[in-house]
Design a protein around this motif. Structure first.
Motif, PDB file in Angstrom:
ATOM      1  N   PRO A  98       0.574  -0.688   0.084  1.00 27.90           N
ATOM      2  CA  PRO A  98      -0.331  -0.141   0.250  1.00 27.90           C
ATOM      3  C   PRO A  98       0.848   0.800  -0.193  1.00 27.90           C
ATOM      4  O   PRO A  98       0.471   2.194  -0.388  1.00 27.90           O
ATOM      5  N   TYR A 125      -4.348   9.900   2.015  1.00 17.01           N
ATOM      6  CA  TYR A 125      -3.695   8.451   2.747  1.00 17.01           C
ATOM      7  C   TYR A 125      -2.193   9.017   2.721  1.00 17.01           C
ATOM      8  O   TYR A 125      -1.517   8.036   3.477  1.00 17.01           O
ATOM      9  N   THR A 128      -1.420  10.190   5.928  1.00 16.51           N
ATOM     10  CA  THR A 128      -1.351   9.078   7.244  1.00 16.51           C
ATOM     11  C   THR A 128      -0.282   8.330   6.793  1.00 16.51           C
ATOM     12  O   THR A 128       0.382   8.492   8.596  1.00 16.51           O
ATOM     13  N   PHE A 137       1.263   1.607   7.903  1.00 16.30           N
ATOM     14  CA  PHE A 137      -0.055   2.088   6.522  1.00 16.30           C
ATOM     15  C   PHE A 137       0.557   0.485   6.056  1.00 16.30           C
ATOM     16  O   PHE A 137      -0.967   0.343   5.878  1.00 16.30           O
ATOM     17  N   PHE A 141      -3.801  -0.726   5.484  1.00 15.14           N
ATOM     18  CA  PHE A 141      -4.825  -0.179   4.540  1.00 15.14           C
ATOM     19  C   PHE A 141      -4.020  -1.188   3.953  1.00 15.14           C
ATOM     20  O   PHE A 141      -3.932  -0.704   1.870  1.00 15.14           O
ATOM     21  N   ASP A 142      -3.894  -2.446   3.671  1.00 13.89           N
ATOM     22  CA  ASP A 142      -4.120  -3.724   2.664  1.00 13.89           C
ATOM     23  C   ASP A 142      -5.124  -3.562   1.932  1.00 13.89           C
ATOM     24  O   ASP A 142      -6.430  -3.010   1.936  1.00 13.89           O
ATOM     25  N   LEU A 144      -6.122  -1.186  -0.800  1.00 14.81           N
ATOM     26  CA  LEU A 144      -6.522   0.056  -0.886  1.00 14.81           C
ATOM     27  C   LEU A 144      -7.576   0.421  -2.119  1.00 14.81           C
ATOM     28  O   LEU A 144      -6.685  -0.156  -2.566  1.00 14.81           O
ATOM     29  N   PHE A 151     -13.661   5.850   2.777  1.00 18.08           N
ATOM     30  CA  PHE A 151     -12.299   5.791   2.906  1.00 18.08           C
ATOM     31  C   PHE A 151     -12.430   3.870   4.037  1.00 18.08           C
ATOM     32  O   PHE A 151     -13.357   3.905   4.139  1.00 18.08           O
ATOM     33  N   ASP A 152     -11.251   3.839   3.815  1.00 16.35           N
ATOM     34  CA  ASP A 152     -10.858   2.583   4.676  1.00 16.35           C
ATOM     35  C   ASP A 152     -11.591   2.757   6.031  1.00 16.35           C
ATOM     36  O   ASP A 152     -11.417   3.947   6.299  1.00 16.35           O
ATOM     37  N   ASP A 154     -10.007   2.533   9.006  1.00 15.86           N
ATOM     38  CA  ASP A 154      -9.091   3.070   9.648  1.00 15.86           C
ATOM     39  C   ASP A 154      -8.769   4.330   9.700  1.00 15.86           C
ATOM     40  O   ASP A 154      -7.914   4.581  10.368  1.00 15.86           O
ATOM     41  N   LEU A 155      -9.371   5.010   8.280  1.00 18.66           N
ATOM     42  CA  LEU A 155      -8.948   6.024   7.731  1.00 18.66           C
ATOM     43  C   LEU A 155     -10.631   6.857   8.170  1.00 18.66           C
ATOM     44  O   LEU A 155     -11.193   6.991   7.476  1.00 18.66           O
TER      45      LEU A 155
END
Length: 242
Positions: A98, A125, A128, A137, A141-142, A144, A151-152, A154-155
């Motif tokens: 990512p 991203y 981040t 990261f 964000f695997d 991505l 957004f993921d 985790d964000l």
């Protein structure tokens, strides 16, 4: 106002700890706003300042990268690293790190084209990555996925109404009378640098009046309403990374 552990803090009292000029400017703006910014400890505040300065760094870098502006229909990535989906989104290929994928957008900007909301996602991203490092990261964000405001988890991004704009915020220009033939100009999402300076993918780094004048050229015939800067602020949930 800035509050740490329930105590109001003057920005100057933190200058021994916070030496970065850009972060000091952010502190001063926060202290001047009629809103309480509450932190459990100094480390939480310092991380937000770092993330905000990294957001502005990423916006400046994307502006210089050579990426192109286009609609979802015609969006394209570097196909060596990303799969283009039918909706115009980009999905990172299996086996691609990512951190490598997101930084390739800066490295090989001419191989990418997307619209402004995806541009803002890329900026956040990148910010981040700069703030938490590549190892973490890559875990968070695997697979991505870049597409509009998706957004993921985790964000985390939250929105609030207000005019307490802080450098590093994502703000929004609305164009209520946009040309239906150019619906991608119904709005422009921007990163705020302070001092009437904004970055938006497709318009570059400009002041508010310039962005408004540009959007006003993208209106329907006989428009009644000018484009304007909204009192809407989008921010990452910074403490979610702590």
């Amino acid at each position: 106002m800035i509050k740490i552990n329930n105590q109001t803090i003057k920005p100057e009292s933190l200058f021994k700890e916070i030496t970065n000029p850009e972060q000091r400017t952010i502190l001063k703006q926060m202290a001047a706003n009629q809103v309480d910014y509450v932190y459990q400890n100094l480390s939480h505040l310092k991380f937000e300042l770092l993330f905000r300065s990294n957001t502005m760094r990423a916006a400046r870098e994307l502006n210089k990268s050579g990426v192109k502006f286009t609609t979802f229909t015609y969006a394209f990535p570097n196909r060596k690293l990303w799969d283009r989906l039918s909706n115009g989104g980009f999905l990172l290929k299996n086996g691609v790190s990512p951190s490598v994928g997101i930084q390739d957008i800066l490295k090989n900007g001419s191989l990418y084209a997307f619209e402004c909301s995806t541009g803002i996602a890329i900026v956040l991203y990148l910010a981040t990555l700069y703030s938490i490092g590549s190892a973490r990261f890559n875990v968070l964000f695997d697979h991505l996925y870049l597409m509009d405001w998706q957004f993921d988890e985790d964000l985390q991004i939250y929105q609030k109404y207000g005019d307490d704009f802080i450098p590093g915020d994502v703000l929004h220009f609305n164009n209520p009378d946009f040309d239906p033939k150019q619906p991608h100009w119904r709005a422009e999402n921007v990163v705020f640098f302070g001092n009437d300076s904004f970055y938006g993918h497709g318009v570059g780094i400009r002041n508010a009046s310039t962005i408004i004048k540009f959007l006003n050229t993208k209106r329907k015939p006989n428009p009644q309403k000018s484009a304007y800067l909204m009192n809407l602020i989008s921010r990452p949930y910074y403490q979610g990374f702590l």
